[in-house]
Design a protein around this motif. Structure first.
Motif, PDB file in Angstrom:
ATOM      1  N   UNK A 347       0.828  -1.205   0.000  1.00  0.00           N
ATOM      2  CA  UNK A 347       0.000   0.000   0.000  1.00  0.00           C
ATOM      3  C   UNK A 347       0.865   1.260   0.000  1.00  0.00           C
ATOM      4  N   UNK A 348       1.921   1.246   0.797  1.00  0.00           N
ATOM      5  CA  UNK A 348       2.797   2.417   0.884  1.00  0.00           C
ATOM      6  C   UNK A 348       3.491   2.691  -0.439  1.00  0.00           C
ATOM      7  N   UNK A 349       4.005   1.634  -1.070  1.00  0.00           N
ATOM      8  CA  UNK A 349       4.679   1.800  -2.356  1.00  0.00           C
ATOM      9  C   UNK A 349       3.718   2.354  -3.403  1.00  0.00           C
ATOM     10  N   UNK A 350       2.447   1.927  -3.341  1.00  0.00           N
ATOM     11  CA  UNK A 350       1.451   2.448  -4.266  1.00  0.00           C
ATOM     12  C   UNK A 350       1.170   3.922  -4.044  1.00  0.00           C
ATOM     13  N   UNK A 351       1.076   4.323  -2.778  1.00  0.00           N
ATOM     14  CA  UNK A 351       0.833   5.737  -2.456  1.00  0.00           C
ATOM     15  C   UNK A 351       2.006   6.610  -2.884  1.00  0.00           C
ATOM     16  N   UNK A 360       8.249   7.982   1.397  1.00  0.00           N
ATOM     17  CA  UNK A 360       7.107   7.622   2.235  1.00  0.00           C
ATOM     18  C   UNK A 360       7.571   6.678   3.338  1.00  0.00           C
ATOM     19  N   UNK A 361       7.041   6.877   4.536  1.00  0.00           N
ATOM     20  CA  UNK A 361       7.347   6.020   5.688  1.00  0.00           C
ATOM     21  C   UNK A 361       6.059   5.321   6.092  1.00  0.00           C
ATOM     22  N   UNK A 362       6.121   4.005   6.255  1.00  0.00           N
ATOM     23  CA  UNK A 362       4.907   3.269   6.571  1.00  0.00           C
ATOM     24  C   UNK A 362       5.086   2.448   7.836  1.00  0.00           C
ATOM     25  N   UNK A 363       3.989   2.233   8.534  1.00  0.00           N
ATOM     26  CA  UNK A 363       4.019   1.385   9.727  1.00  0.00           C
ATOM     27  C   UNK A 363       2.696   0.645   9.868  1.00  0.00           C
ATOM     28  N   UNK A 364       2.732  -0.416  10.649  1.00  0.00           N
ATOM     29  CA  UNK A 364       1.578  -1.287  10.848  1.00  0.00           C
ATOM     30  C   UNK A 364       0.889  -0.893  12.152  1.00  0.00           C
ATOM     31  N   UNK A 365      -0.196  -0.141  12.049  1.00  0.00           N
ATOM     32  CA  UNK A 365      -0.876   0.347  13.260  1.00  0.00           C
ATOM     33  C   UNK A 365      -1.778  -0.713  13.884  1.00  0.00           C
ATOM     34  N   UNK A 366      -1.844  -1.889  13.271  1.00  0.00           N
ATOM     35  CA  UNK A 366      -2.594  -2.975  13.908  1.00  0.00           C
ATOM     36  C   UNK A 366      -1.797  -3.591  15.053  1.00  0.00           C
ATOM     37  N   UNK A 367      -0.489  -3.330  15.085  1.00  0.00           N
ATOM     38  CA  UNK A 367       0.345  -3.831  16.173  1.00  0.00           C
ATOM     39  C   UNK A 367       0.094  -2.992  17.430  1.00  0.00           C
ATOM     40  N   UNK A 368      -0.075  -3.671  18.551  1.00  0.00           N
ATOM     41  CA  UNK A 368      -0.385  -2.960  19.796  1.00  0.00           C
ATOM     42  C   UNK A 368       0.830  -2.286  20.412  1.00  0.00           C
ATOM     43  N   UNK A 369       2.050  -2.668  19.978  1.00  0.00           N
ATOM     44  CA  UNK A 369       3.263  -2.147  20.614  1.00  0.00           C
ATOM     45  C   UNK A 369       3.856  -0.951  19.896  1.00  0.00           C
ATOM     46  N   UNK A 370       3.294  -0.558  18.753  1.00  0.00           N
ATOM     47  CA  UNK A 370       3.805   0.604  18.024  1.00  0.00           C
ATOM     48  C   UNK A 370       2.628   1.392  17.464  1.00  0.00           C
ATOM     49  N   UNK A 380       9.124   1.336   7.726  1.00  0.00           N
ATOM     50  CA  UNK A 380       9.855   1.049   6.502  1.00  0.00           C
ATOM     51  C   UNK A 380       9.753   2.287   5.620  1.00  0.00           C
ATOM     52  N   UNK A 381      10.875   2.700   5.058  1.00  0.00           N
ATOM     53  CA  UNK A 381      10.934   3.929   4.265  1.00  0.00           C
ATOM     54  C   UNK A 381      11.209   3.573   2.806  1.00  0.00           C
ATOM     55  N   UNK A 382      10.390   4.116   1.904  1.00  0.00           N
ATOM     56  CA  UNK A 382      10.587   3.942   0.468  1.00  0.00           C
ATOM     57  C   UNK A 382      10.892   5.306  -0.149  1.00  0.00           C
ATOM     58  N   UNK A 383      11.694   5.281  -1.216  1.00  0.00           N
ATOM     59  CA  UNK A 383      12.053   6.497  -1.940  1.00  0.00           C
ATOM     60  C   UNK A 383      11.552   6.403  -3.378  1.00  0.00           C
ATOM     61  N   UNK A 384      11.288   7.558  -3.992  1.00  0.00           N
ATOM     62  CA  UNK A 384      10.858   7.574  -5.391  1.00  0.00           C
ATOM     63  C   UNK A 384      11.921   6.920  -6.266  1.00  0.00           C
ATOM     64  N   UNK A 385      11.473   6.344  -7.349  1.00  0.00           N
ATOM     65  CA  UNK A 385      12.369   5.545  -8.194  1.00  0.00           C
ATOM     66  C   UNK A 385      13.562   6.335  -8.700  1.00  0.00           C
ATOM     67  N   UNK A 386      13.345   7.617  -9.013  1.00  0.00           N
ATOM     68  CA  UNK A 386      14.448   8.403  -9.575  1.00  0.00           C
ATOM     69  C   UNK A 386      15.568   8.685  -8.578  1.00  0.00           C
TER      70      UNK A 386
END
Length: 417
Positions: A347-351, A360-370, A380-386
């Motif tokens: 989902x993050x890579x698509x956004x 973009x930085x993504x995290x799993x908010x379904x986890x109770x510890x974060x 997890x951090x993704x960068x634009x392809x260029x």
């Protein structure tokens, strides 16, 4: 030497007091650290309580004093783990020879010795004891082990002792210790600014927290975001030399030092303020806010009265703030956030692509510890392809630590670009 005390208001110090006549100095130490602006919590061993009462430290620190390993009032009774995560520095003053021995050999039979093993924060010890106990081979051997393990040992002062002996073993004066702590955090602050030097002079705009979409004058649609991640990023960007404006939804957080804050409620208000900031000049736009996807089409003028078993409310889509900013002609470096409960990375890579972001930085908010309401996060951090940069996995850590790593990622991406 003068200090900018605004640096210290986000720093958490644990003052650990062990058994010894020097415990009375620790009360003054707590007061001096508070004078500098630090947040202070006190841990006392059983021996310390024979010399001075917990009530004294509670009054001076403004916080409850911690004495028990298994605290029934703490989360799951794990007070030592909560304290270990909270601390930016643990200062043991006075540190008895018994405590030094426990630290050196990994014993964990009370709150302090367990805290020592559980914390990732720097640990400083200020030994205070009889001059002969200080000189004993066993004590010196333990000190050598602690230094090798990375513990900072503050040498005791020399002079007349309570027992009548004269020699090394006196705890340094509280004012001296407090100033050393202050100097340390100034050095950390300078090192952080040097590490993230690319943000020096940059203008950063950050959105944080939830939005509230009114249904009527007393009801609204919102989410569980607390704004902690965005506020941590604001603090980290400021520390990196940036001029920071924080556009905050309704949250109960203090404004980070040096940061300009603008309070908003709805998504439309947040977008309006963001566009104004963009027009005034913005180098980096960081969208951490959990913006409501929809708002009520027609907000009721008065409180809706309960009638029947159902209530229908028409919703219309809110504008996508980060995508809107990314389309502007004065486009800054764009950083988005994705809080997901499943398929997080895909989902993050698509956004990242769909919204034309740089990062973009993504995290799993379904986890109770974060995530929401937690002081911890993992991303997890993704960068634009260029940018031709590999994704980065940021392991679970405090949100302040995650924020500092995100600032580093932003600086690296801007350099690569």
């Amino acid at each position: 030497m003068s200090f900018d005390v605004s640096v210290f208001s986000t720093k958490n110090i644990i003052v650990a007091v062990t058994g010894g006549i020097a415990a009375y100095k620790s009360a003054i130490l707590v007061r001096r650290l508070k004078d500098y602006g630090f947040n202070v919590r006190v841990v006392m061993t059983t021996g310390a309580q024979a010399f001075i009462t917990p009530l004294t430290f509670q009054a001076l620190s403004g916080n409850p004093v911690h004495t028990a390993l298994l605290d029934p009032e703490a989360e799951a009774g794990m007070g030592h783990i909560e304290l270990a995560r909270w601390a930016d520095l643990v200062l043991v003053a006075p540190a008895s020879c018994d405590t030094l021995a426990k630290f050196a050999h990994g014993l964990a039979d009370d709150l302090l010795s367990t805290l020592f093993l559980a914390t990732k924060a720097p640990v400083w010890v200020a030994p205070a004891m009889n001059q002969q106990m200080w000189a004993a081979k066993a004590t010196q051997r333990n000190l050598k082990i602690l230094v090798e393990d990375g513990v900072h040992v503050i040498m005791p002062a020399s002079g007349e002792q309570a027992c009548g002996d004269v020699g090394l073993g006196r705890m340094p004066e509280p004012e001296v210790l407090a100033k050393q702590v202050s100097l340390y955090f100034h050095q950390v602050q300078r090192a952080l600014a040097e590490k993230f030097g690319l943000l020096a002079g940059k203008r950063v705009v950050i959105t944080a927290g939830p939005t509230r979409e009114a249904i009527d004058p007393v009801r609204y649609i919102s989410n569980h975001s607390t704004g902690k991640m965005g506020f941590a990023l604001a603090s980290a960007c400021y520390a990196a030399g940036a001029k920071v404006t924080l556009i905050a939804g309704p949250v109960s957080l203090d404004t980070p030092n040096g940061v300009q804050r603008e309070n908003v409620s709805s998504a439309m208000q947040m977008l309006e303020h963001s566009l104004v900031q963009l027009e005034q000049g913005c180098d980096i736009f960081i969208a951490t806010a959990a913006v409501a996807d929809y708002r009520v089409a027609q907000v009721a003028e008065h409180k809706i009265k309960k009638a029947g078993d159902e209530l229908q409310v028409e919703l219309i889509k809110n504008p996508d703030i980060v995508a809107t900013i990314a389309k502007q002609s004065k486009r800054p470096f764009m950083v988005g956030f994705a809080a997901e409960t499943q398929n997080v990375e895909s989902y993050a890579a698509g956004k990242l692509v769909a919204k034309k972001l740089d990062m973009i930085a993504c995290n799993d908010v379904s986890r109770s510890d974060i995530g929401f309401a937690s002081d911890q996060n993992a991303m997890t951090v993704f960068f634009a392809e260029n940018y031709q940069m590999e994704k980065r996995d940021l392991a679970k850590a405090s949100k302040q630590e995650i924020a500092e790593q995100l600032v580093e990622a932003i600086a690296d991406a801007m350099t690569a670009h």
